[in-house]
Design a protein around this motif. Structure first.
Motif, PDB file in Angstrom:
ATOM      1  N   GLU A  82      47.452 -17.206 -13.095  1.00 20.86           N
ATOM      2  CA  GLU A  82      48.786 -17.137 -11.361  1.00 20.86           C
ATOM      3  C   GLU A  82      49.745 -17.614 -10.977  1.00 20.86           C
ATOM      4  O   GLU A  82      50.193 -16.038  -9.877  1.00 20.86           O
ATOM      5  N   SER A  83      50.673 -18.849 -11.869  1.00 19.49           N
ATOM      6  CA  SER A  83      51.691 -18.053 -11.397  1.00 19.49           C
ATOM      7  C   SER A  83      52.535 -17.168 -11.394  1.00 19.49           C
ATOM      8  O   SER A  83      53.575 -16.483 -11.086  1.00 19.49           O
ATOM      9  N   MET A 121      45.136 -12.593  -5.505  1.00 19.41           N
ATOM     10  CA  MET A 121      44.370 -13.285  -5.269  1.00 19.41           C
ATOM     11  C   MET A 121      43.306 -12.589  -6.003  1.00 19.41           C
ATOM     12  O   MET A 121      42.216 -12.612  -6.873  1.00 19.41           O
ATOM     13  N   LYS A 122      43.297 -10.650  -5.973  1.00 18.80           N
ATOM     14  CA  LYS A 122      41.885 -10.409  -6.878  1.00 18.80           C
ATOM     15  C   LYS A 122      42.338  -9.533  -8.290  1.00 18.80           C
ATOM     16  O   LYS A 122      41.772 -10.194  -8.596  1.00 18.80           O
ATOM     17  N   LEU A 123      43.455  -8.957  -8.811  1.00 20.02           N
ATOM     18  CA  LEU A 123      44.202  -9.330  -9.365  1.00 20.02           C
ATOM     19  C   LEU A 123      43.961 -10.478 -10.316  1.00 20.02           C
ATOM     20  O   LEU A 123      43.482 -10.646 -11.740  1.00 20.02           O
ATOM     21  N   LYS A 124      43.279 -11.881 -10.056  1.00 18.56           N
ATOM     22  CA  LYS A 124      43.646 -13.551 -10.474  1.00 18.56           C
ATOM     23  C   LYS A 124      41.903 -13.276 -10.866  1.00 18.56           C
ATOM     24  O   LYS A 124      41.493 -13.175 -12.267  1.00 18.56           O
ATOM     25  N   GLU A 125      41.681 -12.889 -10.392  1.00 21.56           N
ATOM     26  CA  GLU A 125      40.198 -12.188 -10.342  1.00 21.56           C
ATOM     27  C   GLU A 125      39.558 -11.619 -11.031  1.00 21.56           C
ATOM     28  O   GLU A 125      38.893 -11.907 -11.714  1.00 21.56           O
ATOM     29  N   TRP A 126      40.095 -10.796 -10.971  1.00 15.86           N
ATOM     30  CA  TRP A 126      39.383  -9.093 -11.985  1.00 15.86           C
ATOM     31  C   TRP A 126      39.992  -9.663 -13.115  1.00 15.86           C
ATOM     32  O   TRP A 126      39.217  -9.220 -14.807  1.00 15.86           O
ATOM     33  N   GLY A 162      40.851 -12.192 -14.685  1.00 18.48           N
ATOM     34  CA  GLY A 162      39.367 -13.387 -15.538  1.00 18.48           C
ATOM     35  C   GLY A 162      38.608 -13.375 -15.749  1.00 18.48           C
ATOM     36  O   GLY A 162      37.880 -13.616 -17.599  1.00 18.48           O
ATOM     37  N   LYS A 163      37.828 -12.423 -15.071  1.00 18.59           N
ATOM     38  CA  LYS A 163      36.720 -11.388 -15.628  1.00 18.59           C
ATOM     39  C   LYS A 163      36.805 -10.333 -16.671  1.00 18.59           C
ATOM     40  O   LYS A 163      35.517 -10.266 -17.873  1.00 18.59           O
ATOM     41  N   GLY A 164      37.167 -10.117 -16.739  1.00 17.53           N
ATOM     42  CA  GLY A 164      37.907  -8.963 -17.361  1.00 17.53           C
ATOM     43  C   GLY A 164      38.734  -9.656 -18.797  1.00 17.53           C
ATOM     44  O   GLY A 164      38.396  -9.474 -20.508  1.00 17.53           O
ATOM     45  N   LEU A 165      39.177 -10.696 -18.988  1.00  7.68           N
ATOM     46  CA  LEU A 165      39.775 -11.592 -20.145  1.00  7.68           C
ATOM     47  C   LEU A 165      38.761 -12.565 -20.554  1.00  7.68           C
ATOM     48  O   LEU A 165      38.276 -13.298 -21.569  1.00  7.68           O
ATOM     49  N   SER A 166      37.295 -12.542 -20.128  1.00  7.02           N
ATOM     50  CA  SER A 166      36.436 -13.617 -20.431  1.00  7.02           C
ATOM     51  C   SER A 166      35.559 -13.248 -21.033  1.00  7.02           C
ATOM     52  O   SER A 166      34.965 -13.743 -22.018  1.00  7.02           O
ATOM     53  N   HIS A 167      35.124 -11.729 -20.885  1.00  6.59           N
ATOM     54  CA  HIS A 167      34.623 -10.683 -21.379  1.00  6.59           C
ATOM     55  C   HIS A 167      35.609 -10.328 -22.682  1.00  6.59           C
ATOM     56  O   HIS A 167      34.680 -10.333 -23.660  1.00  6.59           O
ATOM     57  N   TYR A 168      36.687 -10.500 -23.415  1.00  7.16           N
ATOM     58  CA  TYR A 168      37.188  -9.954 -24.196  1.00  7.16           C
ATOM     59  C   TYR A 168      37.065 -10.926 -25.129  1.00  7.16           C
ATOM     60  O   TYR A 168      36.795 -11.177 -25.965  1.00  7.16           O
ATOM     61  N   LEU A 192      47.084  -1.421   7.813  1.00  6.42           N
ATOM     62  CA  LEU A 192      47.063  -2.453   6.687  1.00  6.42           C
ATOM     63  C   LEU A 192      45.457  -2.211   6.191  1.00  6.42           C
ATOM     64  O   LEU A 192      45.355  -2.249   5.300  1.00  6.42           O
ATOM     65  N   ARG A 193      45.163  -2.397   7.524  1.00  7.29           N
ATOM     66  CA  ARG A 193      42.842  -3.219   6.860  1.00  7.29           C
ATOM     67  C   ARG A 193      42.663  -1.495   5.242  1.00  7.29           C
ATOM     68  O   ARG A 193      41.673  -1.867   4.813  1.00  7.29           O
ATOM     69  N   ASN A 194      43.564  -0.599   5.937  1.00 13.30           N
ATOM     70  CA  ASN A 194      42.994  -0.084   4.148  1.00 13.30           C
ATOM     71  C   ASN A 194      42.930   0.002   3.177  1.00 13.30           C
ATOM     72  O   ASN A 194      42.770   0.294   2.595  1.00 13.30           O
ATOM     73  N   ILE A 195      44.276  -0.719   2.774  1.00 16.40           N
ATOM     74  CA  ILE A 195      44.802  -1.475   2.264  1.00 16.40           C
ATOM     75  C   ILE A 195      43.475  -2.767   1.287  1.00 16.40           C
ATOM     76  O   ILE A 195      44.223  -3.779   1.840  1.00 16.40           O
ATOM     77  N   ASP A 196      42.687  -2.480   0.866  1.00 15.48           N
ATOM     78  CA  ASP A 196      41.517  -3.120   0.952  1.00 15.48           C
ATOM     79  C   ASP A 196      41.142  -3.379  -0.605  1.00 15.48           C
ATOM     80  O   ASP A 196      41.192  -1.514  -1.234  1.00 15.48           O
ATOM     81  N   PHE A 197      41.584  -4.754  -1.449  1.00 20.19           N
ATOM     82  CA  PHE A 197      41.415  -3.911  -2.916  1.00 20.19           C
ATOM     83  C   PHE A 197      39.979  -4.888  -3.991  1.00 20.19           C
ATOM     84  O   PHE A 197      39.855  -4.543  -4.653  1.00 20.19           O
ATOM     85  N   SER A 198      39.652  -5.084  -2.878  1.00 18.58           N
ATOM     86  CA  SER A 198      38.157  -5.510  -2.894  1.00 18.58           C
ATOM     87  C   SER A 198      36.927  -4.922  -2.591  1.00 18.58           C
ATOM     88  O   SER A 198      35.828  -5.288  -2.847  1.00 18.58           O
TER      89      SER A 198
END
Length: 803
Positions: free
Chosen positions: A677-678, A722-727, A729-735, A780-786
């Motif tokens: 995160e940091s 925020m989204k990268l942290k979430e993704w 987390g999911k990817g590394l947990s699976h790995y 800016l609403r089009n830049i949605d990573f979720s």
């Protein structure tokens, strides 16, 4: 200018502690080169049917290739090369106060002879590669075969670690280019691809000597020349006019040294231009321009300032009572201005310079000349001169007094030079600003010379509370590189303090103590704290080298200067309880040690029993063990984001132990999440930063290191973090759930630490961000990573891997 008003008053205008009775009882710049007039092989833009302007495919491929060539470790290798050249120069010339131009000519001759083995080996390397490639079947070569083909080249003679490192990186650059050539075979055919490589490498051979010459000049001058960089020339030819217009004009700058990255940028641009151009005339014109730049005379503002400072010090020490110091200040100011941001505005304004000289001369009058120099030198001795210079003589103390006045004048002029024009044009306003600048400069550079009542009324005239100390130019004899605080402070550093203080790359000091010095993370640390301030033209290795009496320093090695950390107000407040000793600096000066700012302050922790933990580097100087870092690659060419999370040896082994013991996965992820995160926040929202790399068809290299993200709204970057942290987390947990053994095997490799290389494909919002970086008007609403979970691939690589 309007007529000056009644003179402002300052306690420094009446220094009662320096009364007469007490004194008696104490007895040329290079011209920009013209852009190429030849026809470029690239068409800048083409028009779509809808009238939208796009970068043409070949220009797009060119820019992507240049971005892919970049590697931060090459910048580190060049910095070590500059350090080696600078050390040789300092050893032979720093104690000689001849005219700078004469000194530079002799220095260049000696350094060119020193660098000639490296030039020769690189030229032979490129010539041999060009001939060998002609005998290869590029289409049939796999990446493994290309690696083996390039890796077998070796120098014909032993080279210094810095030279061998550059030799290795030149091979890596060509290796990347050759891998790109496999794609060209499919587009152009074998014959054209071979011809392009053969011609490019042979032409690149001619570029090596001018390139090394620029490194030498950089090491001597410490500041970039005022010529039009190749990056700007190529940007114009590729159609990036807007980027050129938005680039900040060179105004003298406020770096102590220019950006080391300019050397890699120019090398990559030259290699790319030679490869992409099939016109030999075009290649020769580009080389001719670079060689022409190399022959142009270069200014030496740092040498001029150093020379002028010495003349000023000698002059103020010789003044008799009643002598006017104005002529000394008038001669000193022109040497200060070229190194100050916006100082160029003073050219052609002699009336302004004369006003400043007269006013500043009046302000320093009670500190100069035979009458006042002894009490001032005594005050400097009382402030701790001999605590940091054990062999300081009475003559050294007297010169230190003159130097204190000189640095006070320098700091005053540096601050005044940044004032807006409306202040500079109004003497009534200007007088007040000059007075304030002088008071601040005197506070930093002079010992406590005012009566105690003055400090009670004006507490802002003290940087600290309870410390009688001052900043002293170092080294005492010979050329000056930095100031050192005259008191070595004692500090008790708790684990909580060490976690709160951040150093380069946003790394907590606690990790530095544990990973690089082998100290326990749970105990208080007793340390002696040494404080430093940078002068124009200096680099951190020059501090570490000249600190001969400071345990752990006294050399230019990476493991010495890498123990110098930025003294921000936050660090000074937490570690020392004296926030006034810290300096606020812009983010680029807190990213890495290669570029430092004029006036930037640093601290070194002298810790009894601490020993630097080293890792061997093949073909390079031994270096400190790495701390954990996160690097992000925004690759718009492949429509993916890659994250390289390097885990230090300690962290990697800790996670491996947890995996072997089959400790719950949540515990493993908890130990990873805070660092990720940091790291993401630092790379994406921390300003200009080497922890991010952007591969984008409409972005030249100078903006591809994170600068372009400054124009992206903070909310977009925060959402991406925020989204990268979430993704992740999911990817590394699976790995770690599915492939724990692959991580464990990587940690058993003897290299330092491991890198988690994570690739995210098919991200929603990335195409809109790509358009935003083209400066298109978008919603800016089009830049949605979720919208959807991206495809995630994880690989563990032994050692450090940052692309």
């Amino acid at each position: 200018m309007s007529q000056p008003a009644k003179t402002s008053q300052s306690p420094f205008l009446d220094v009662t502690s320096f009364s007469a009775p007490e004194a008696e009882t104490n007895q040329e710049h290079a011209l920009p080169s013209a852009p190429l007039q030849s026809v470029s092989p690239f068409v800048s833009v083409y028009e779509m049917e809808d009238g939208e302007e796009r970068v043409d495919p070949e220009s797009e491929e060119f820019v992507q290739f240049v971005s892919e060539l970049y590697d931060e470790e090459f910048d580190e290798a060049v910095f070590e090369l500059v350090t080696e050249a600078s050390e040789l120069y300092d050893n032979q010339f720093v104690s000689k106060y001849r005219h700078p131009a004469e000194q530079a000519m002799e220095a260049e001759r000696i350094l060119e002879a020193h660098f000639s083995p490296l030039v020769g080996e690189l030229e032979v390397l490129l010539e041999t590669m060009a001939d060998d490639i002609d005998r290869r079947d590029l289409e049939a070569m796999t990446e493994t075969e290309i690696d083996a083909f390039i890796d077998h080249y070796a120098p014909s003679q032993p080279l210094s670690p810095a030279f061998e490192n550059i030799f290795g990186w030149a091979k890596k650059k060509v290796k990347k280019a050759l891998k790109k050539g496999i794609d060209w075979v499919k587009k152009k055919g074998k014959a054209l691809a071979k011809k392009a490589f053969r011609f490019a490498l042979k032409k690149l051979k001619k570029y090596i000597k001018p390139w090394i010459k620029k490194v030498i000049t950089f090491a001597i001058k410490k500041l970039p020349k005022k010529y039009q960089p190749m990056a700007q020339i190529l940007a114009k030819r590729l159609g990036f006019q807007k980027e050129i217009e938005d680039q900040r004009a060179f105004e003298g700058g406020e770096d102590t040294v220019g950006e080391i990255g300019q050397f890699q940028q120019e090398f990559d641009l030259m290699l790319a231009n030679l490869l992409f151009s099939e016109d030999e005339t075009e290649q020769e014109l580009m080389l001719a321009e670079v060689i022409s730049e190399d022959r142009q005379p270069a200014a030496d503002p740092v040498g001029d300032l150093d020379y002028a400072r010495e003349r000023f010090i000698e002059g103020v020490l010789e003044l008799e009572e009643g002598d006017d110091p104005t002529p000394l200040v008038e001669n000193f100011i022109p040497a200060i201005l070229p190194l100050v941001k916006l100082g160029i505005r003073f050219l052609g304004r002699p009336k302004l310079v004369n006003f400043l000289a007269k006013y500043v001369a009046r302000l320093i009058k009670r500190f100069v000349g035979r009458k006042y120099v002894r009490p001032l030198s005594k005050a400097i001795v009382d402030a701790g001169l001999r605590l940091i210079n054990l062999e300081a003589t009475e003559e050294d103390a007297i010169r230190a007094a003159g130097a204190a006045v000189a640095t006070t004048v320098e700091d005053t002029i540096q601050q005044v030079a940044t004032l807006p024009d409306y202040v500079l044009d109004d003497e009534e306003l200007l007088e007040g600003y000059v007075l304030e600048a002088f008071e601040q400069a005197a506070t930093r550079n002079l010992p406590e010379v005012l009566p105690e009542e003055a400090y009670l009324k004006r507490p802002d005239l003290r940087e600290t509370k309870g410390l009688r100390a001052t900043w002293i130019l170092q080294p005492l004899r010979g050329r000056k590189f930095y100031k050192k605080y005259s008191r070595i402070l004692n500090a008790k550093l708790s684990p909580q303090k060490l976690r709160a203080v951040k150093t380069y790359g946003d790394i907590p000091l606690a990790e530095i103590m544990q990973e690089q010095l082998g100290l326990s993370s749970g105990k208080d640390i007793e340390a002696k704290v040494h404080l430093y301030e940078m002068l124009p033209g200096a680099m951190l290795p020059q501090i570490s080298k000249n600190e001969q009496n400071t345990p752990g320093l006294g050399m230019t090695a990476n493991y010495a200067y890498s123990q110098l950390h930025p003294l921000t107000p936050e660090a000074a407040g937490i570690l020392l309880g004296q926030p006034g000793l810290g300096r606020t600096m812009s983010p680029e000066y807190l990213d890495n040690r290669r570029v430092t700012g004029i006036g930037q302050r640093f601290y070194y922790l002298e810790i009894p029993g601490a020993r630097a933990r080293m890792i061997p580097m093949a073909g390079a100087n031994a270096t400190m063990r790495r701390c954990s870092t996160v690097k992000i690659i925004l690759d718009f060419a492949r429509q993916q984001i890659r994250v390289c999370h390097f885990l230090s040896e300690t962290k990697a082994q800790d996670i491996a132990v947890k995996l072997r013991r089959q400790i719950p996965l949540g515990v493993v992820m908890t130990s990873l999440s805070s660092g990720i995160e940091s790291g993401l926040k630092h790379a994406l929202t921390g300003g200009v930063c080497s922890h991010i790399k952007i591969i984008h068809e409409a972005m030249m290299p100078q903006n591809a290191r994170g600068a372009a993200l400054m124009e992206v709204p903070p909310s977009v970057k925060e959402n991406l973090v925020m989204k990268l942290k979430e993704w992740l987390g999911k990817g590394l947990s699976h790995y770690f759930r599915e492939q724990p053994q692959s991580f464990i095997i990587a940690t058993e490799d003897p290299t330092d630490g491991v890198t988690l290389a994570i690739t995210l494909d098919n991200l929603s919002g990335l195409p809109a961000l790509r358009d935003a970086l083209k400066r298109k008007t978008i919603d800016l609403r089009n830049i949605d990573f979720s919208e959807a979970m991206p495809e995630i691939r994880v690989q563990t690589i032994p050692g450090y891997y940052g692309e």
